[in-house]
Design a protein around this motif. Structure first.
Motif, PDB file in Angstrom:
ATOM      1  N   VAL A  19       1.730  -3.947  -7.117  1.00  0.00           N
ATOM      2  CA  VAL A  19       1.251  -2.982  -5.994  1.00  0.00           C
ATOM      3  C   VAL A  19       0.885  -1.552  -6.878  1.00  0.00           C
ATOM      4  O   VAL A  19       0.659  -1.585  -8.334  1.00  0.00           O
ATOM      5  CB  VAL A  19       3.034  -2.855  -6.598  1.00  0.00           C
ATOM      6  CG1 VAL A  19       3.465  -2.641  -8.295  1.00  0.00           C
ATOM      7  CG2 VAL A  19       3.427  -1.758  -5.789  1.00  0.00           C
ATOM      8  N   VAL A  20       0.085  -1.380  -5.440  1.00  0.00           N
ATOM      9  CA  VAL A  20      -0.132   0.393  -5.643  1.00  0.00           C
ATOM     10  C   VAL A  20       0.500   1.017  -5.139  1.00  0.00           C
ATOM     11  O   VAL A  20       0.848   0.736  -4.663  1.00  0.00           O
ATOM     12  CB  VAL A  20      -1.182   0.251  -5.562  1.00  0.00           C
ATOM     13  CG1 VAL A  20      -2.367   1.417  -5.198  1.00  0.00           C
ATOM     14  CG2 VAL A  20      -2.629  -0.688  -5.977  1.00  0.00           C
ATOM     15  N   GLY A 152       4.431   5.724   6.030  1.00  0.00           N
ATOM     16  CA  GLY A 152       5.032   4.808   6.371  1.00  0.00           C
ATOM     17  C   GLY A 152       6.807   4.405   6.881  1.00  0.00           C
ATOM     18  O   GLY A 152       7.598   4.677   6.376  1.00  0.00           O
ATOM     19  N   ASP A 153       6.839   3.250   7.835  1.00  0.00           N
ATOM     20  CA  ASP A 153       7.721   3.376   7.908  1.00  0.00           C
ATOM     21  C   ASP A 153       7.627   1.753   8.756  1.00  0.00           C
ATOM     22  O   ASP A 153       6.376   1.437   9.062  1.00  0.00           O
ATOM     23  CB  ASP A 153       9.136   4.243   8.847  1.00  0.00           C
ATOM     24  CG  ASP A 153       7.917   4.452   9.833  1.00  0.00           C
ATOM     25  OD1 ASP A 153       7.335   3.454  10.986  1.00  0.00           O
ATOM     26  OD2 ASP A 153       8.632   5.635   9.916  1.00  0.00           O
ATOM     27  N   HIS A 180      -0.078  -0.186   5.888  1.00  0.00           N
ATOM     28  CA  HIS A 180       0.953   0.736   5.061  1.00  0.00           C
ATOM     29  C   HIS A 180       0.083   1.229   4.064  1.00  0.00           C
ATOM     30  O   HIS A 180      -0.035   0.447   2.651  1.00  0.00           O
ATOM     31  CB  HIS A 180       1.950  -0.567   4.991  1.00  0.00           C
ATOM     32  CG  HIS A 180       2.807  -1.214   6.453  1.00  0.00           C
ATOM     33  ND1 HIS A 180       3.962   0.047   6.956  1.00  0.00           N
ATOM     34  CD2 HIS A 180       2.610  -1.468   6.605  1.00  0.00           C
ATOM     35  CE1 HIS A 180       3.975  -0.636   7.956  1.00  0.00           C
ATOM     36  NE2 HIS A 180       3.460  -1.861   7.926  1.00  0.00           N
ATOM     37  N   ILE A 181       0.175   2.464   4.134  1.00  0.00           N
ATOM     38  CA  ILE A 181      -0.577   3.018   2.800  1.00  0.00           C
ATOM     39  C   ILE A 181       0.677   3.950   1.896  1.00  0.00           C
ATOM     40  O   ILE A 181       1.242   4.680   2.481  1.00  0.00           O
ATOM     41  CB  ILE A 181      -0.944   4.469   3.577  1.00  0.00           C
ATOM     42  CG1 ILE A 181      -2.443   3.844   4.450  1.00  0.00           C
ATOM     43  CG2 ILE A 181      -1.480   5.219   1.888  1.00  0.00           C
ATOM     44  CD1 ILE A 181      -3.381   4.919   5.208  1.00  0.00           C
ATOM     45  N   GLY A 198       3.074  -2.662  -1.277  1.00  0.00           N
ATOM     46  CA  GLY A 198       3.131  -3.633  -1.079  1.00  0.00           C
ATOM     47  C   GLY A 198       2.596  -4.469  -1.881  1.00  0.00           C
ATOM     48  O   GLY A 198       3.023  -6.095  -2.088  1.00  0.00           O
ATOM     49  N   GLU A 199       1.191  -4.372  -2.254  1.00  0.00           N
ATOM     50  CA  GLU A 199      -0.018  -5.119  -2.286  1.00  0.00           C
ATOM     51  C   GLU A 199      -0.475  -4.808  -3.511  1.00  0.00           C
ATOM     52  O   GLU A 199      -1.566  -3.686  -3.582  1.00  0.00           O
ATOM     53  CB  GLU A 199      -0.858  -5.085  -1.143  1.00  0.00           C
ATOM     54  CG  GLU A 199      -0.187  -5.786  -0.104  1.00  0.00           C
ATOM     55  CD  GLU A 199      -1.384  -6.309   0.972  1.00  0.00           C
ATOM     56  OE1 GLU A 199      -2.468  -6.528   0.851  1.00  0.00           O
ATOM     57  OE2 GLU A 199      -0.920  -5.496   2.777  1.00  0.00           O
TER      58      GLU A 199
END
Length: 230
Positions: A19-20, A152-153, A180-181, A198-199
């Motif tokens: 995650v980042v 983000g949503d 999604h930033i 999430g990545e």
């Protein structure tokens, strides 16, 4: 500005990173928060060169000397070479923050669920200003004298250029398709580094066309708004 943002120019897939969160840039390396560590990526090679064991679950900022890292309800001030935490401040509104940027002597801190950006004194933690958004705030950055934030949503992410005094939207663009930033940071030239929420990846994209000429933001904090008036 109501056009699609430039697609990602490059994507760094980070080995052993799940995650980042926050992203910042010191002029040479891209620093990013990965939950349990603060890391530095060489953007030329894509290799992680530094990894400090620091709780890092939200925004990251660089003031030219130190890294500021959101960690739960705290803001950590970190010496980047050693990873030593040299100061701790209470973050506004406790935990739940997202992005963070440094500009003109202030920290600009996004709060995801509250849909706000706080301007904070980096020495005392005093809130100087509160700006409101109509969507959940993620990454925050300054580019060419302009304040930007990502959203983000479930609707996805967009990028917004806003008035740092009122929070009014001055321009808007879609994020790269499917993105999604999380963190967002200007490279000092014409591009943004951004985290994939999430990545374990960091992207690079052009600053959206239509950015206004730089404003004179000297003295911006000399006339602070009432924090209850947004």
């Amino acid at each position: 500005m109501s056009q699609d943002c430039t697609e990602a120019l490059r994507i760094y897939r980070l080995k052993d990173i799940d995650v980042v969160h926050g992203v910042t840039f010191d002029g040479n390396r891209v620093w990013f928060a990965s939950g349990s560590h603060l890391n530095a990526l060489d953007p030329r090679t894509g290799h992680v060169q530094v990894s400090h064991a620091v709780p890092a679950d939200a925004g990251t900022a660089f003031d030219g000397t130190h890294i500021y890292q959101l960690s739960g309800p705290e803001i950590l001030k970190i010496e980047p070479v050693s990873g030593e935490v040299v100061a701790r401040l209470h973050a506004p509104a406790g935990a739940g923050h997202s992005g963070m940027a440094w500009a003109e002597g202030s920290l600009w801190i996004g709060h995801y669920a509250e849909r706000r950006i706080y301007e904070v004194d980096p020495a005392s933690g005093e809130v100087r200003r509160i700006l409101s958004s109509d969507r959940c705030v993620t990454g925050v950055s300054w580019a060419m004298g302009e304040l930007w934030h990502a959203t983000g949503d479930p609707e996805g992410s967009d990028l917004r250029r806003i008035d740092p005094r009122s929070g009014a939207i001055l321009g808007k663009a879609f994020a790269p398709a499917g993105t999604h930033i999380s963190g967002l940071e200007f490279d000092g030239k014409s591009q943004f580094y951004f985290g994939f929420a999430g990545e374990g990846a960091i992207g690079l994209m052009a600053v959206p066309a239509g950015a206004a000429p730089a404003h004179d933001i000297a003295g911006l904090s000399e006339s602070p708004l009432d924090p209850d008036v947004t």
